[in-house]
Design an enzyme around this catalytic site. Structure first.
Site, mmCIF file in Angstrom:
data_model
loop_
_atom_site.group_PDB
_atom_site.id
_atom_site.type_symbol
_atom_site.label_atom_id
_atom_site.label_comp_id
_atom_site.label_asym_id
_atom_site.label_seq_id
_atom_site.Cartn_x
_atom_site.Cartn_y
_atom_site.Cartn_z
ATOM 1 N N GLU A 1 2.861 2.384 0.938
ATOM 2 C CA GLU A 1 1.721 2.532 1.844
ATOM 3 C C GLU A 1 1.224 1.237 2.461
ATOM 4 O O GLU A 1 0.820 1.196 3.587
ATOM 5 C CB GLU A 1 0.567 3.228 1.102
ATOM 6 N N GLU B 1 1.964 2.537 -10.979
ATOM 7 C CA GLU B 1 0.892 3.424 -10.519
ATOM 8 C C GLU B 1 0.663 4.544 -11.550
ATOM 9 O O GLU B 1 -0.471 4.860 -11.878
ATOM 10 C CB GLU B 1 1.310 4.035 -9.177
#
Ligand code: BGC
Length: 802
Positions: free
Chosen positions: A383, A679
């Site tokens: 991202e 993550e």
């Protein structure tokens, strides 16, 4: 003249120009263009060679919509990358000032810029939307002498007389990668090149956006040699750099002319040793279609000896590069990984007798370095976005490791600029949509999530605590208030449908209960895949954050000398706290929704009344034990978990979790090969790789290494002058079988250090306190020494029981 006035004056006669681009390429496939301006240098009185004596120097002020590289007479100017950096371009565009005296020559001089899409027009974010800030790239620059003689005309300024050419960069996108055809480099094309186009983008007309470069520049910081090179398939080479980073590679030996080498970047390999990118592929929210991972570079060789490939209009998050099409075998000396990020001064050091903790500290450090590229990002591959929640969670830790004052303030300025009129904060800053809805249903729904939007308050406060810049705090206050007011209004305005159904009559405390709107909640707890759901009641999280931010804002108002506002927000905080307790804290000191994250917030945010803290902390400890002594926190509470346990009488449990090796745990990630924080807690398992392997949020645990293991803390209740480590607490809390630990933090007032070891039955501490700083020393036997001043102080107490 201020830097702001100087750049405004310098660029006054410059016009925004765009490349001649008759057929726009599709997003992700767009080339970089070359724009060239020329000027004659008469070598007379103001000859730059004489500048050294007169003090005059030739400078270029430049900025772009896109990413630019500047060349004067063929020589690249400066060592900054990805200029002009990333900011909320609609409100703030950074202008670089480059010194070029040494590059000028008598006679004709050429200024060339390579301009690519960058963040302005390139693909970006979860769904890789292009054209975020506009559909045309553009460049603005002026060359002049400084100090200039009054209102002297610049030697060169951008305008319609500049030439536009295609470049050898045939494709450049920050997410997708870069293609280079070296045969086109310096190619003389027949005929006159077309003129650059005067930009018509209305944004160009707004010169108030132009500001001096405020965020630290992005640079090439370090180079890594391969640790292993393998050939898992016919013509396929995989290079392992042993470290997950943000940056790119430099490749030598490009083969005979026409050789086309493809380089794919990723964070993992499969069992056969081939690159695996599934974990970094996002999907299109509208269609659920899985998007390509991107991060693919390509180079076509010109066959010139000494040519190298190094893309500088893209960056990648990677540890492995898979190379196909190379002319020959790739040797260890043919390729390096270039680590690229914002240049930040290192401030923190940590070491402990157990090397596992040193590795954990390094891994967190690398994760931050992988996500400090112009702005704080969530991840450098999937991202590359400035998610508010991520920085909210990590800013304190980052401020221990590096001087992030300017880096963070630049970002907070953008946050304030992108804040909606109603005070809501978008989840991503800088936000291509600016200060309003983007039109993407998900993004617009997610704006204003608790724990994410609270970055508006908690980040400037962290920076004030770490660096004590009062002007910066005051600048942030309007945005801080706007967020808290928004959250308080939202709390007062509605009730969650579930609560309405269960309890038709609204109770008075519900006015302060924030149980409406979309919230991510704790997010990514173990075994809980991301599932953003607007119907879920996250009131227990959102109300806790409303209290946290209102209370913090009250402290900020007090620090800024505004007692009436401080009083107003502390009353709000008290009401919200009472509402949270009424709704979620039962008489038996359990929470109505039991999760580790909720208990951590209850304690860490001061929601639980003083006399009831211990049973609540004990219940948190019991929940962890019931879970097999495994942590169960996600995004928001993980960084707070160990300090909360340690401060509430459960230091041993904190150390057990710190040293845990199974999933979920920090060291468990490292055992499974992590070189940056993952993550997901179970990012890599025998059944596959999930999520980004480079998200720093869970790395907020590194704060515990400083504040509790080594024991360097900012004083808890800051009196004026306590900010920026004016008052510190040195409180080492040995445990986990450690026999020694040491940390230092280079603060605005000097270096604070704590260094302890257990030897010969004694616990010995050496504390280093800068002159003018007051310290309280808390020793593990319970003794305290207050009012300790500057100097190096040694203490020794019996180590019995440690
Ligand atoms: C990002 C996170 C972010 C989250 C919630 C994810 O896709 O990578 O780090 O905070 O979305 O918005």
């Amino acid at each position: 003249m201020s830097t702001q006035d100087a750049l405004t004056a310098a660029l006054a006669s410059a016009q925004w120009i765009s490349p001649h681009e008759p057929v726009p390429h599709p997003a992700g496939q767009r080339p970089a263009h070359e724009l060239t301006g020329r000027f004659h240098w008469d070598g007379a009185a103001t000859h730059p060679a004489e500048g050294a004596e007169t003090g005059a120097e030739a400078v270029v002020y430049a900025t772009a919509h896109g990413v630019y590289e500047l060349f004067v007479n063929g020589v690249r100017v400066g060592d900054e990358e990805l200029s002009p950096g990333f900011s909320s371009y609609r409100s703030r565009l950074q202008v670089q000032r480059w010194e070029i005296t040494a590059l000028l020559q008598a006679g004709e001089n050429t200024v060339t810029v390579l301009l690519s899409d960058g963040w302005f027009r390139g693909r970006h974010g979860f769904v890789r939307r292009p054209d975020g800030f506009g559909t045309d790239t553009a460049f603005l620059a002026a060359v002049l002498l400084e100090p200039s003689a009054g209102a002297a005309r610049p030697l060169l300024a951008t305008g319609a007389h500049w030439e536009s050419r295609p470049s050898h960069i045939t494709r450049a996108d920050l997410m997708d990668g870069q293609s280079v055809d070296l045969r086109l480099e310096g190619l003389e094309r027949p005929g006159r090149p077309p003129a650059a186009v005067l930009s018509t983008d209305p944004l160009c007309a707004d010169r108030t956006r132009l500001v001096p470069a405020e965020a630290p520049a992005v640079r090439r910081i370090q180079e890594l040699r391969p640790t292993q090179i393998s050939t898992p398939g016919e013509g396929v080479t995989v290079v392992d750099f042993g470290q997950n980073i943000n940056g790119w590679v430099r490749l030598h030996e490009l083969g005979p002319a026409g050789t086309r080498t493809v380089l794919r970047h990723g964070e993992a390999v499969d069992e056969a040793g081939l690159l695996l990118v599934e974990n970094i592929q996002a999907f299109d929210f509208a269609t659920r279609a899985v998007l390509p991972a991107g991060q693919v570079d390509e180079v076509i060789s010109a066959g010139r000896a000494g040519d190298v490939f190094e893309p500088r209009h893209t960056t990648h998050g990677f540890r492995y590069v898979q190379i196909e099409g190379a002319a020959g075998p790739i040797g260890m000396g043919d390729i390096v990984a270039v680590v690229v990020h914002s240049e930040l001064a290192r401030t923190g050091t940590f070491t402990a007798s157990d090397p596992l903790l040193n590795t954990l500290h390094d891994v967190v450090d690398w994760s931050f370095r992988g996500n400090a590229c112009a702005v704080p990002t969530d991840c450098p591959q999937r991202e590359r976005s400035g998610f508010t929640g991520d920085w909210q969670v990590f800013a304190d830790t980052a401020a221990l490791l590096y001087d992030v004052a300017a880096f963070s303030e630049s970002w907070s300025t953008d946050l304030a600029a992108d804040q909606w009129a109603d005070g809501r904060v978008p989840t991503v800053v800088p936000n291509p949509a600016g200060n309003g809805p983007s039109g993407s249903a998900f993004e617009d729904m997610a704006a204003g999530s608790a724990g994410w939007g609270d970055a508006a308050v908690l980040v400037p406060w962290s920076m004030w605590r770490a660096y004590g810049d009062r002007a910066a705090l005051e600048r942030a206050l309007p945005s801080m208030r706007a967020w808290v007011d928004y959250a308080a209004r939202s709390a007062a305005a509605g009730r969650h449908p579930g609560r309405e159904a269960e309890r038709p009559l609204e109770q008075p405390h519900e006015r302060y209960l924030w149980d409406t709107g979309f919230h991510f909640g704790e997010w990514l707890e173990p075994d809980t895949p991301p599932a953003p759901d607007p119907t879920v009641d996250h009131g227990i999280v959102a109300t806790a954050f409303l209290h946290r931010s209102a209370h913090t804002l009250a402290l900020a108002e007090a620090a800024a000398g505004r007692p009436a506002d401080a009083e107003r927000y502390s009353r709000l905080a008290a009401n919200v706290r009472a509402a949270w307790c009424a709704e979620y804290l039962a008489a038996d000191n359990t929470l109505s929704e039991e999760s580790q994250g909720h208990y951590v917030r209850a304690l860490a945010f001061g929601l639980v009344p003083e006399g009831r803290r211990q049973p609540v902390a004990d219940r948190l400890a019991a929940l962890i034990r019931e879970n097999g002594t495994r942590l169960g926190t996600g995004f928001l509470a993980t960084g707070l978990l160990l300090p909360t346990l340690a401060d509430a009488g459960h230091l041993d449990l904190a150390y057990e979790l710190l040293f845990a090796r199974d999933i979920p745990s920090w060291l468990g990630m490292i055992d499974r090969g992590a070189t940056t924080m993952w993550e997901w807690w179970d990012g890599v398992t025998p059944s596959g790789v999930r999520g980004s392997l480079n998200h720093y949020s869970k790395g907020a645990v590194a704060s515990f290494l400083y504040t509790h293991v080594a024991g360097i803390r900012l004083a808890e209740s800051p009196e004026p002058g306590a900010e920026a480590y004016g008052a510190v607490v040195i409180a080492p809390q040995p445990g986990g079988g450690l026999s020694a630990a040491a940390a230092s933090v280079h603060t605005r007032r000097g270096t604070v250090g704590a260094d302890w070891r257990i030897e010969g039955g004694a616990f010995r501490l050496t504390a280093t306190i800068p002159a003018g700083v007051t310290a309280e020393i808390r020793l593990p036997d319970g003794s305290r020494v207050s009012g300790v001043g500057g100097g190096t102080h040694s203490y020794s107490v019996a180590a019995a029981g440690l």
